[in-house]
Design an enzyme around this catalytic site. Structure first.
Site, PDB file in Angstrom:
ATOM      1  N   GLU A 188      37.045  59.853  23.202  1.00 17.60           N
ATOM      2  CA  GLU A 188      37.799  60.827  23.980  1.00 17.60           C
ATOM      3  C   GLU A 188      37.573  62.214  23.392  1.00 17.60           C
ATOM      4  O   GLU A 188      37.619  63.216  24.092  1.00 17.60           O
ATOM      5  CB  GLU A 188      39.288  60.467  23.944  1.00 17.60           C
ATOM      6  N   ARG A 220      40.974  61.266  31.560  1.00 18.95           N
ATOM      7  CA  ARG A 220      40.602  62.205  30.481  1.00 18.95           C
ATOM      8  C   ARG A 220      39.373  63.032  30.855  1.00 18.95           C
ATOM      9  O   ARG A 220      38.566  63.411  30.005  1.00 18.95           O
ATOM     10  CB  ARG A 220      40.354  61.459  29.164  1.00 18.95           C
ATOM     11  N   SER A 248      44.183  60.557  19.463  1.00 18.59           N
ATOM     12  CA  SER A 248      43.521  59.354  19.983  1.00 18.59           C
ATOM     13  C   SER A 248      42.024  59.614  20.096  1.00 18.59           C
ATOM     14  O   SER A 248      41.599  60.505  20.821  1.00 18.59           O
ATOM     15  CB  SER A 248      44.095  58.984  21.350  1.00 18.59           C
TER      16      SER A 248
END
Length: 281
Positions: free
Chosen positions: A275, A106, A178
């Site tokens: 994230e 990520r 998420s």
């Protein structure tokens, strides 16, 4: 921020897809403003494989490179061959190879160097379909539906069905998807965690490290799946998703996710990192 953003916001609207067949693979050069899932749908319709496991992820093609999006055993970095980006500081267009994008979990150079604005992304897709169906959710879907191997089109439909069950309807409540990264820990920390929680899902990561499931930790260790405080909470079907049910403020969201992260560190000494990127003035 609850006070809004005091600055210029530019919406990326560069679109267009160019397909070029090269032997047993296909090169897709795509404008950064294209819808990611529209790209996936088009590729699958053309029988080009590689990105079908990334179906139903909201956002743009440019964001796929910035975030190095991933799901169900596939990451964007495995398919990206080149990224064109505008260097706002030096007022020039740059061509970056996959290696120069410095992709990580990520992560990418586009997150660390925000002078770079992605304008175009190039992907290498395959003409021959090789299904990636070992991921737990997909394997369970296959078992429940009594099939052995999913076709390219069936894989996209499977991923769409799985995500529809797990994620909220964006037209009904707000979410950034998420919220936390899956923690990647040292082998020793991983072994200690798994000794305490032997049923926890875990995966081999780079440099001998272990990737754990943030969703499993929030659900089974912290028991915070479906927990709601006022207008903010974790989604009942997916602990990793933080939802604004009504009119939660930025401060309330930040307080709630800090509570989750603090609880994880206090109980198992593993930090859950967001994230989601917080934009501040």
């Amino acid at each position: 921020d609850d006070e809004g953003f005091s600055g210029l916001v530019i919406h990326m609207a560069i679109v267009g897809i160019e397909w070029k067949e090269e032997g047993d693979h296909v090169v897709a050069t795509v404008g950064a403003g294209e819808s990611w899932d529209d790209l996936v749908a088009t590729a699958v319709a053309k029988n080009y494989s590689g990105i079908e496991n990334l179906s139903s992820i909201p956002g743009t093609v440019g964001a796929s490179a910035v975030q190095n999006i991933g799901a169900y055993g596939v990451e964007a970095r495995e398919l990206i061959t080149m990224v064109e980006a505008y260097d706002a500081k030096n007022n020039i267009l740059k061509i970056l190879t996959n290696e120069e994008c410095v992709f990580g979990y990520r992560e990418s150079v586009f997150k660390t160097n925000q002078d770079l604005v992605v304008t175009q992304v190039q992907f290498r897709l395959e003409k021959e379909y090789v299904p990636k169906q070992a991921y737990k959710d997909i394997a369970l879907y296959i078992e429940e539906n009594g099939v052995v191997t999913l076709s390219l089109q069936e894989m996209r439909q499977a991923v769409m069905a799985i995500r529809a069950k797990k994620f909220p309807d964006l037209s009904q409540c707000g979410t950034a998807g998420s919220f936390f990264k899956n923690p990647i820990v040292s082998k020793g920390v991983g072994e200690k965690f798994l000794a305490q929680y032997p049923d926890a899902p875990h995966y081999d990561a780079e440099n001998g490290k272990t990737k754990l499931s943030a969703a499993w930790i929030i659900d089974h260790v912290l028991e915070m799946k479906g927990v709601r405080e006022g207008s903010v909470g974790t989604w009942s079907a997916q602990a990793l998703v933080v939802v604004n049910y009504d009119d939660a403020t930025s401060a309330q969201v930040k307080k709630f996710v800090k509570k989750i992260s603090d609880a994880s560190f206090e109980k198992i000494h593993i930090t859950l990192e967001p994230e989601v990127v917080f934009v501040v003035t």
